[in-house]
Motif scaffolding. Structure first.
Motif, mmCIF file in Angstrom:
data_model
loop_
_atom_site.group_PDB
_atom_site.id
_atom_site.type_symbol
_atom_site.label_atom_id
_atom_site.label_comp_id
_atom_site.label_asym_id
_atom_site.label_seq_id
_atom_site.Cartn_x
_atom_site.Cartn_y
_atom_site.Cartn_z
ATOM 1 N N THR A 1 -1.967 9.257 0.526
ATOM 2 C CA THR A 1 -2.008 10.093 -0.672
ATOM 3 C C THR A 1 -2.210 9.255 -1.931
ATOM 4 O O THR A 1 -2.949 9.648 -2.843
ATOM 5 N N PHE A 2 -1.567 8.085 -1.967
ATOM 6 C CA PHE A 2 -1.616 7.248 -3.179
ATOM 7 C C PHE A 2 -2.549 6.050 -3.011
ATOM 8 O O PHE A 2 -2.339 5.000 -3.622
ATOM 9 N N ALA A 3 -3.580 6.223 -2.192
ATOM 10 C CA ALA A 3 -4.515 5.123 -1.947
ATOM 11 C C ALA A 3 -5.228 4.689 -3.224
ATOM 12 O O ALA A 3 -5.616 3.523 -3.368
ATOM 13 N N GLU A 4 -5.408 5.628 -4.174
ATOM 14 C CA GLU A 4 -6.092 5.291 -5.415
ATOM 15 C C GLU A 4 -5.209 4.497 -6.379
ATOM 16 O O GLU A 4 -5.727 3.891 -7.318
ATOM 17 N N ARG A 5 -3.893 4.549 -6.177
ATOM 18 C CA ARG A 5 -2.977 3.794 -7.027
ATOM 19 C C ARG A 5 -2.053 2.940 -6.167
ATOM 20 O O ARG A 5 -0.843 3.158 -6.111
ATOM 21 N N PRO A 6 -2.621 1.934 -5.490
ATOM 22 C CA PRO A 6 -1.775 1.071 -4.652
ATOM 23 C C PRO A 6 -0.733 0.316 -5.463
ATOM 24 O O PRO A 6 0.301 -0.102 -4.919
ATOM 25 N N ASP A 7 -0.984 0.129 -6.774
ATOM 26 C CA ASP A 7 -0.016 -0.569 -7.615
ATOM 27 C C ASP A 7 1.295 0.202 -7.715
ATOM 28 O O ASP A 7 2.366 -0.386 -7.858
ATOM 29 N N ALA A 8 1.223 1.544 -7.635
ATOM 30 C CA ALA A 8 2.435 2.353 -7.709
ATOM 31 C C ALA A 8 3.327 2.119 -6.501
ATOM 32 O O ALA A 8 4.561 2.175 -6.602
ATOM 33 N N PHE B 1 5.599 0.152 0.852
ATOM 34 C CA PHE B 1 6.397 0.659 -0.266
ATOM 35 C C PHE B 1 7.824 0.885 0.218
ATOM 36 O O PHE B 1 8.114 0.834 1.420
ATOM 37 N N ILE B 2 8.703 1.126 -0.734
ATOM 38 C CA ILE B 2 10.067 1.547 -0.418
ATOM 39 C C ILE B 2 10.428 2.705 -1.342
ATOM 40 O O ILE B 2 9.768 2.941 -2.353
ATOM 41 N N HIS B 3 11.455 3.434 -0.980
ATOM 42 C CA HIS B 3 11.972 4.471 -1.864
ATOM 43 C C HIS B 3 12.956 3.827 -2.842
ATOM 44 O O HIS B 3 13.822 3.049 -2.445
ATOM 45 N N LEU B 4 12.828 4.157 -4.108
ATOM 46 C CA LEU B 4 13.686 3.583 -5.139
ATOM 47 C C LEU B 4 14.840 4.487 -5.546
ATOM 48 O O LEU B 4 15.828 4.008 -6.107
ATOM 49 N N ALA B 5 14.719 5.783 -5.286
ATOM 50 C CA ALA B 5 15.737 6.711 -5.796
ATOM 51 C C ALA B 5 16.057 7.807 -4.784
ATOM 52 O O ALA B 5 16.096 8.994 -5.122
ATOM 53 N N ALA C 1 3.000 6.797 6.399
ATOM 54 C CA ALA C 1 1.544 6.697 6.474
ATOM 55 C C ALA C 1 0.886 7.753 5.594
ATOM 56 O O ALA C 1 -0.139 7.486 4.933
ATOM 57 N N ALA C 2 1.453 8.948 5.568
ATOM 58 C CA ALA C 2 0.896 10.015 4.736
ATOM 59 C C ALA C 2 1.025 9.674 3.254
ATOM 60 O O ALA C 2 0.111 9.952 2.458
ATOM 61 N N ILE C 3 2.140 9.070 2.887
ATOM 62 C CA ILE C 3 2.336 8.676 1.486
ATOM 63 C C ILE C 3 1.331 7.602 1.093
ATOM 64 O O ILE C 3 0.729 7.648 0.009
ATOM 65 N N ALA D 1 11.232 2.696 9.324
ATOM 66 C CA ALA D 1 9.969 2.677 8.579
ATOM 67 C C ALA D 1 9.565 1.269 8.175
ATOM 68 O O ALA D 1 8.564 1.093 7.484
ATOM 69 N N LYS D 2 10.356 0.265 8.594
ATOM 70 C CA LYS D 2 10.093 -1.144 8.292
ATOM 71 C C LYS D 2 10.089 -1.427 6.798
ATOM 72 O O LYS D 2 9.296 -2.227 6.290
ATOM 73 N N MET D 3 10.998 -0.745 6.101
ATOM 74 C CA MET D 3 11.168 -1.008 4.672
ATOM 75 C C MET D 3 12.134 -2.168 4.491
ATOM 76 O O MET D 3 13.219 -2.171 5.083
#
Length: 456
Positions: A281-288, A4-8, A276-278, A32-34
Motif C-alpha cells: 500500500t505504501f510502496a510510493e512512500r517507502p520513507d514512511a 517497518f514496525i508499528h510505533l503506536a 506484506a499488504a501494508i 512479523a520479524k519486527m
C-alpha cells in the motif's frame, strides 16, 4: 526482517480501547520479524513495565509512548475543525468523551524522554503537583487532558522524545477538514516547542478512498515543512472477528448505543494488518516505513529490569549506597540502645544483636538501605506535625523498622520473623505500609510534596 514496525499500537492497558494482551502483541511482532514494537496506550503508561519485560524476553526493542488528549482551548482556531460526537445522546449519564478532543502520541527514545512523558501523563491527569484538579473548563469529568502550559513545561525543548500526529491529532484533523493553512500554522506552532526531527506526521490506510487524499495532503505538508511522514496504522485488535468487541469498547467509552449510526470506526481500522499488504500500500512512500525502523534504532531507554530503584531522602540524599548502608547500621544500633536497652558493642552475642546483624546483611545485599532511611525520614516528618502514624503489615516483623521507629511493634517480644517481610530470595521490592489519621492524609501528602518535591 520487516521493512517497518508499528510505533503506536494499543495494548489491553488502553482501557476501553485496546484488546491485545502484551504477550500476544509481542508474539505478533516477533512473528512479523519486527525488530521493535512501539506501544502508545490511551491516557497512561500502566502496561509499560510489563511490555518492557515481554520485549526483553523476546529479544526485541520496546518503544514506550502514550496517547493523550489536548484541550481545545490550547488550539487557536480549533473551533473550525472541531469534531463533535454525532449520535442521539448518551445511553446512560454523560459520555466519557464529550467534546471529541484532539489527541497526540508522545514517544520516548531515551530514559530522559521517558521521564518527560511520565511527567506529561501526570500533568494530563491533573496530578503533577500531587493534588487532583477540582475543575477543568470544558472537561466535566476531569478527563486526562493536556493544556498548552503542560506541553511547554514538560516536553518543550526536551530531547529524547517524538510527538506523533495521528488520525485524531489537531494537525491531521485540520487537513481532513480541508483547512490546510490552519494545519500548517498548527504544525509551525509545534516547531517552536520541538525540533522538526522530533515531530512526525502519521499516515494510515483503512480501505477508504478518502484515505488516499488525506495521505497525499499529509505528505505534502510534511515535505513543505521538513517534518517526517511516518506509517501510523495503530493496531488494537488482532483478528477481524474482534471488531465487534472494539466497537463495544468504543460505545462504552463514549456511552452510546451500538447501532446503525455507530460505530464510527471503519471496518479495518484498528486491525493488525498483514505486513506484506501494508508494504504494498505504501510502496510510493517507502520513507514512511523506513523511518519507523530509524526511530527504533534511536531508542535507548534504561528500564533497569530486575533492579530495585529506591528513593534517597534526608541528609544522605546524594550519598553513595555504602554511606547509606553505614548510616542505616549506625541508626539501627542507636535505636537498639534507646528502645531495647542493648548495646551491640557490649553484647555482640545477644539474640537481638544477632537478629539485627542478620537483617542488615540482607538489606545491604539488596541495596535497600536508602529505602529504609527514606521511610524513616517520612515517619519522622509526619510525627513532627503531631500526626498519628502507624506501620502495618509484614514490615512490622522487621527489627530494623522497630529500631528506626518506623514501627512500634517489637518483633523480638512477639516472636515475629523478618523473612515474612524480606528474605534473601525475594526479587521484588518490599513495601512498608503506613497508616495516618484519615482527616490529615491530604495534609501529609501536601507536606511531603512540599518538603521533597513533586518529582519524588
Amino acid at each position: 526482517m520487516s521493512s517497518f514496525i508499528h510505533l503506536a499500537a494499543r495494548s489491553s492497558y488502553s482501557h476501553r480501547e485496546g484488546l491485545i494482551h502484551p504477550d500476544e502483541l509481542i508474539a505478533h511482532a516477533v512473528q512479523a520479524k519486527m525488530p521493535a514494537i512501539g506501544v502508545a496506550d490511551r491516557d497512561g503508561l500502566a502496561g509499560a513495565v510489563r511490555l518492557a519485560k515481554a520485549c526483553n524476553r523476546a529479544g526485541i526493542t520496546y518503544i514506550p509512548g502514550v496517547d493523550l488528549a489536548v484541550h481545545d482551548a490550547a488550539l487557536p482556531g480549533w473551533k473550525r475543525a472541531r469534531e463533535r460526537t454525532q449520535h442521539g445522546g448518551c445511553a446512560i449519564g454523560q459520555p466519557f468523551i464529550t467534546n471529541g478532543a484532539p489527541r497526540i502520541t508522545v514517544i520516548a527514545t531515551t530514559t530522559r524522554g521517558l521521564a518527560a512523558i511520565c511527567r506529561l501523563t501526570s500533568a494530563a491527569h491533573g496530578l503533577y503537583e500531587g493534588i487532583p484538579l477540582l475543575s477543568n473548563t470544558g472537561n466535566p469529568r476531569r478527563l486526562p487532558m493536556l493544556t498548552t502550559a503542560d506541553i511547554q513545561t514538560h516536553i518543550g525543548g526536551v530531547a529524547g522524545l517524538v510527538v506523533l500526529f495521528g488520525h485524531q491529532s489537531p494537525i491531521i484533523r485540520l487537513i481532513r477538514a480541508g483547512l490546510h493553512d490552519e494545519a500548517k500554522t498548527e504544525a509551525r506552532r509545534w516547531m517552536h516547542w520541538l525540533h522538526p526531527n522530533q515531530l512526525a506526521l502519521g499516515i494510515a490506510y483503512h480501505g477508504d478512498q478518502a484515505d488516499h487524499h488525506l495521505i497525499r495532503a499529509t505528505c505534502a505538508l510534511g515535505d513543505a515543512l521538513g517534518i517526517r511522514v511516518v506509517l501510523n496504522q495503530v493496531p488494537r485488535f488482532l483478528v477481524p472477528e474482534d471488531d465487534i468487541i472494539a466497537d463495544v469498547l468504543d460505545a462504552i467509552r463514549e456511552q452510546v448505543r451500538v447501532g446503525a449510526t455507530y460505530p464510527r470506526r471503519r471496518p479495518s481500522e484498528g486491525l493488525w494488518d498483514d505486513p506484506a499488504a501494508i508494504e504494498h500500500t505504501f510502496a510510493e512512500r517507502p520513507d514512511a516505513l523506513q523511518y519507523t525502523l530509524v526511530l527504533s534504532e534511536q531508542v535507548d531507554v534504561d528500564w533497569r529490569l530486575g533492579q530495585n530503584r529506591v528513593p534517597h531522602f534526608g541528609q544522605w540524599d546524594t550519598a553513595p549506597t555504602n554511606t547509606s548502608t553505614y548510616a542505616l547500621a549506625e541508626l539501627s544500633r542507636i535505636g537498639m540502645i534507646e528502645r531495647l536497652g542493648i548495646n551491640p558493642d557490649e553484647h555482640p552475642n545477644d539474640p537481638a544483636v544477632q537478629r539485627l546483624d542478620h537483617e542488615l546483611r540482607i538489606v545491604t545485599a539488596r541495596g535497600l538501605a536508602p529505602y529504609f532511611l527514606a521511610v524513616s525520614a517520612i515517619v519522622q516528618r509526619i510525627r513532627e506535625q503531631d500526626i498519628l502514624v502507624a506501620c502495618r503489615g509484614s514490615a512490622a516483623s522487621s527489627l530494623i523498622a522497630y529500631t528506626l521507629r518506623i514501627s512500634d511493634v517489637n518483633p523480638m517480644h512477639y516472636g515475629l520473623i523478618m523473612e515474612r517481610f524480606l528474605h534473601e530470595y525475594r526479587t521484588d521490592l518490599p513495601d512498608i505500609d503506613l497508616d495516618v489519621e484519615s482527616h490529615r492524609r491530604e495534609a501529609v501528602q501536601r507536606d511531603l510534596i512540599h518538603t521533597w518535591g513533586a518529582n519524588r
